[in-house]
Design a protein around this motif. Structure first.
Motif, PDB file in Angstrom:
ATOM      1  N   LEU A  90      -4.639  -8.365 -21.846  1.00  0.00           N
ATOM      2  CA  LEU A  90      -5.693  -7.550 -21.235  1.00  0.00           C
ATOM      3  C   LEU A  90      -6.110  -6.406 -22.150  1.00  0.00           C
ATOM      4  O   LEU A  90      -7.297  -6.104 -22.273  1.00  0.00           O
ATOM      5  CB  LEU A  90      -5.237  -7.026 -19.873  1.00  0.00           C
ATOM      6  CG  LEU A  90      -5.115  -8.098 -18.792  1.00  0.00           C
ATOM      7  CD1 LEU A  90      -4.440  -7.536 -17.549  1.00  0.00           C
ATOM      8  CD2 LEU A  90      -6.476  -8.689 -18.458  1.00  0.00           C
ATOM      9  N   ASP A  91      -5.153  -5.775 -22.812  1.00  0.00           N
ATOM     10  CA  ASP A  91      -5.491  -4.711 -23.772  1.00  0.00           C
ATOM     11  C   ASP A  91      -6.361  -5.273 -24.893  1.00  0.00           C
ATOM     12  O   ASP A  91      -7.331  -4.645 -25.312  1.00  0.00           O
ATOM     13  CB  ASP A  91      -4.218  -4.080 -24.360  1.00  0.00           C
ATOM     14  CG  ASP A  91      -3.478  -3.205 -23.365  1.00  0.00           C
ATOM     15  OD1 ASP A  91      -4.060  -2.859 -22.311  1.00  0.00           O
ATOM     16  OD2 ASP A  91      -2.307  -2.863 -23.634  1.00  0.00           O
ATOM     17  N   PHE A  92      -6.025  -6.468 -25.360  1.00  0.00           N
ATOM     18  CA  PHE A  92      -6.791  -7.116 -26.423  1.00  0.00           C
ATOM     19  C   PHE A  92      -8.223  -7.393 -25.956  1.00  0.00           C
ATOM     20  O   PHE A  92      -9.192  -7.028 -26.615  1.00  0.00           O
ATOM     21  CB  PHE A  92      -6.101  -8.425 -26.839  1.00  0.00           C
ATOM     22  CG  PHE A  92      -6.734  -9.107 -28.008  1.00  0.00           C
ATOM     23  CD1 PHE A  92      -6.198  -8.960 -29.279  1.00  0.00           C
ATOM     24  CD2 PHE A  92      -7.870  -9.903 -27.870  1.00  0.00           C
ATOM     25  CE1 PHE A  92      -6.774  -9.585 -30.381  1.00  0.00           C
ATOM     26  CE2 PHE A  92      -8.456 -10.533 -28.950  1.00  0.00           C
ATOM     27  CZ  PHE A  92      -7.906 -10.368 -30.212  1.00  0.00           C
ATOM     28  N   ILE A  93      -8.353  -8.046 -24.822  1.00  0.00           N
ATOM     29  CA  ILE A  93      -9.671  -8.468 -24.345  1.00  0.00           C
ATOM     30  C   ILE A  93     -10.551  -7.271 -23.973  1.00  0.00           C
ATOM     31  O   ILE A  93     -11.749  -7.264 -24.245  1.00  0.00           O
ATOM     32  CB  ILE A  93      -9.518  -9.449 -23.167  1.00  0.00           C
ATOM     33  CG1 ILE A  93      -8.851 -10.736 -23.681  1.00  0.00           C
ATOM     34  CG2 ILE A  93     -10.869  -9.760 -22.531  1.00  0.00           C
ATOM     35  CD1 ILE A  93      -8.234 -11.587 -22.617  1.00  0.00           C
ATOM     36  N   PHE A  94      -9.942  -6.238 -23.379  1.00  0.00           N
ATOM     37  CA  PHE A  94     -10.712  -5.051 -23.000  1.00  0.00           C
ATOM     38  C   PHE A  94     -10.750  -3.991 -24.109  1.00  0.00           C
ATOM     39  O   PHE A  94     -11.244  -2.890 -23.895  1.00  0.00           O
ATOM     40  CB  PHE A  94     -10.178  -4.462 -21.695  1.00  0.00           C
ATOM     41  CG  PHE A  94     -10.479  -5.326 -20.499  1.00  0.00           C
ATOM     42  CD1 PHE A  94     -11.783  -5.590 -20.122  1.00  0.00           C
ATOM     43  CD2 PHE A  94      -9.448  -5.891 -19.758  1.00  0.00           C
ATOM     44  CE1 PHE A  94     -12.079  -6.387 -19.022  1.00  0.00           C
ATOM     45  CE2 PHE A  94      -9.723  -6.688 -18.651  1.00  0.00           C
ATOM     46  CZ  PHE A  94     -11.044  -6.934 -18.291  1.00  0.00           C
ATOM     47  N   LYS A  95     -10.201  -4.350 -25.277  1.00  0.00           N
ATOM     48  CA  LYS A  95     -10.251  -3.504 -26.480  1.00  0.00           C
ATOM     49  C   LYS A  95      -9.645  -2.112 -26.256  1.00  0.00           C
ATOM     50  O   LYS A  95     -10.221  -1.091 -26.630  1.00  0.00           O
ATOM     51  CB  LYS A  95     -11.690  -3.393 -26.987  1.00  0.00           C
ATOM     52  CG  LYS A  95     -12.302  -4.742 -27.319  1.00  0.00           C
ATOM     53  CD  LYS A  95     -13.759  -4.608 -27.704  1.00  0.00           C
ATOM     54  CE  LYS A  95     -14.429  -5.945 -27.815  1.00  0.00           C
ATOM     55  NZ  LYS A  95     -14.290  -6.598 -29.071  1.00  0.00           N
ATOM     56  N   ARG A  96      -8.454  -2.113 -25.659  1.00  0.00           N
ATOM     57  CA  ARG A  96      -7.754  -0.857 -25.382  1.00  0.00           C
ATOM     58  C   ARG A  96      -6.709  -0.580 -26.458  1.00  0.00           C
ATOM     59  O   ARG A  96      -6.169  -1.493 -27.069  1.00  0.00           O
ATOM     60  CB  ARG A  96      -7.074  -0.914 -24.014  1.00  0.00           C
ATOM     61  CG  ARG A  96      -8.059  -1.105 -22.869  1.00  0.00           C
ATOM     62  CD  ARG A  96      -7.413  -0.981 -21.514  1.00  0.00           C
ATOM     63  NE  ARG A  96      -6.607  -2.123 -21.168  1.00  0.00           N
ATOM     64  CZ  ARG A  96      -6.696  -2.793 -20.017  1.00  0.00           C
ATOM     65  NH1 ARG A  96      -7.574  -2.440 -19.109  1.00  0.00           N
ATOM     66  NH2 ARG A  96      -5.913  -3.824 -19.780  1.00  0.00           N
ATOM     67  N   GLU A  97      -6.462   0.696 -26.651  1.00  0.00           N
ATOM     68  CA  GLU A  97      -5.424   1.178 -27.567  1.00  0.00           C
ATOM     69  C   GLU A  97      -5.611   0.607 -28.972  1.00  0.00           C
ATOM     70  O   GLU A  97      -6.687   0.717 -29.534  1.00  0.00           O
ATOM     71  CB  GLU A  97      -4.037   0.894 -26.982  1.00  0.00           C
ATOM     72  CG  GLU A  97      -3.807   1.569 -25.642  1.00  0.00           C
ATOM     73  CD  GLU A  97      -2.531   1.157 -24.955  1.00  0.00           C
ATOM     74  OE1 GLU A  97      -1.670   0.511 -25.587  1.00  0.00           O
ATOM     75  OE2 GLU A  97      -2.384   1.475 -23.768  1.00  0.00           O
ATOM     76  N   LYS A  98      -4.600  -0.059 -29.509  1.00  0.00           N
ATOM     77  CA  LYS A  98      -4.669  -0.541 -30.897  1.00  0.00           C
ATOM     78  C   LYS A  98      -5.647  -1.695 -31.086  1.00  0.00           C
ATOM     79  O   LYS A  98      -5.888  -2.118 -32.203  1.00  0.00           O
ATOM     80  CB  LYS A  98      -3.279  -0.934 -31.396  1.00  0.00           C
ATOM     81  CG  LYS A  98      -2.686  -2.151 -30.711  1.00  0.00           C
ATOM     82  CD  LYS A  98      -1.299  -2.442 -31.260  1.00  0.00           C
ATOM     83  CE  LYS A  98      -0.718  -3.692 -30.638  1.00  0.00           C
ATOM     84  NZ  LYS A  98       0.604  -4.013 -31.184  1.00  0.00           N
ATOM     85  N   TYR A  99      -6.223  -2.212 -30.004  1.00  0.00           N
ATOM     86  CA  TYR A  99      -7.143  -3.348 -30.089  1.00  0.00           C
ATOM     87  C   TYR A  99      -8.611  -2.930 -30.003  1.00  0.00           C
ATOM     88  O   TYR A  99      -9.472  -3.763 -29.761  1.00  0.00           O
ATOM     89  CB  TYR A  99      -6.831  -4.357 -28.978  1.00  0.00           C
ATOM     90  CG  TYR A  99      -5.422  -4.879 -29.051  1.00  0.00           C
ATOM     91  CD1 TYR A  99      -5.044  -5.772 -30.045  1.00  0.00           C
ATOM     92  CD2 TYR A  99      -4.461  -4.449 -28.145  1.00  0.00           C
ATOM     93  CE1 TYR A  99      -3.742  -6.248 -30.122  1.00  0.00           C
ATOM     94  CE2 TYR A  99      -3.156  -4.917 -28.218  1.00  0.00           C
ATOM     95  CZ  TYR A  99      -2.811  -5.810 -29.209  1.00  0.00           C
ATOM     96  OH  TYR A  99      -1.521  -6.278 -29.285  1.00  0.00           O
TER      97      TYR A  99
END
Length: 142
Positions: free
Chosen positions: A42-51
């Motif tokens: 989810l962090d990757f897809i929603f471009k959160r934090e290090k993503y």
């Protein structure tokens, strides 16, 4: 055909390596990213934090049994968000539970595939996914 970006959400290292091996034989795919738990996906897809600077995937291969957030939770969140509900999501899992199958389709999975146990059968399943989703189906540009 243009290359696509596949996000593989899988916590089993052996399945990650086999999937990558099968997909890397393609002349079409130009990027495979891996998330090893539901929160990271989810962090990757929603471009959160290090993503924050990653490319949005064109296709997601999602396991059901994941740490932190399971595949059903990830699927539900992605298919209920306007910015991500268009991304095709293939449930690729060892579970053949009728409950998991029904819940996946209820949450708008594009298809549900039970991982074969034998290595050659697994590789053939991945190649079939590739053939159908990359050569036959039209997927939206992100």
């Amino acid at each position: 055909m243009k290359g696509i970006h596949i996000l593989l959400v899988e916590d089993n290292e052996g399945d990650v390596l086999l999937t990558q091996e099968a997909l890397e034989e393609s002349k079409i795919i130009n990027k495979i990213s891996v998330s090893r738990n539901g929160k990271e996906a989810l962090d990757f897809i929603f471009k959160r934090e290090k993503y924050s600077n990653v490319d949005t995937p064109d296709l997601i291969l999602l396991d059901v049994n994941l740490p932190l957030k399971n595949g059903h939770e990830v699927l539900h969140e992605l298919k209920n968000d306007e910015s991500t509900k268009h991304i095709p999501i293939i449930m690729l899992t060892t579970s053949s539970s009728e409950r998991d199958i029904m819940l996946s389709y209820k949450n708008h999975a594009n298809c549900y595939i039970t991982k074969p146990i034998e290595v050659n059968d697994f590789l053939n399943a991945i190649k079939s996914i590739e053939s159908f989703w990359l050569n036959i189906v039209k997927i939206p540009n992100n």
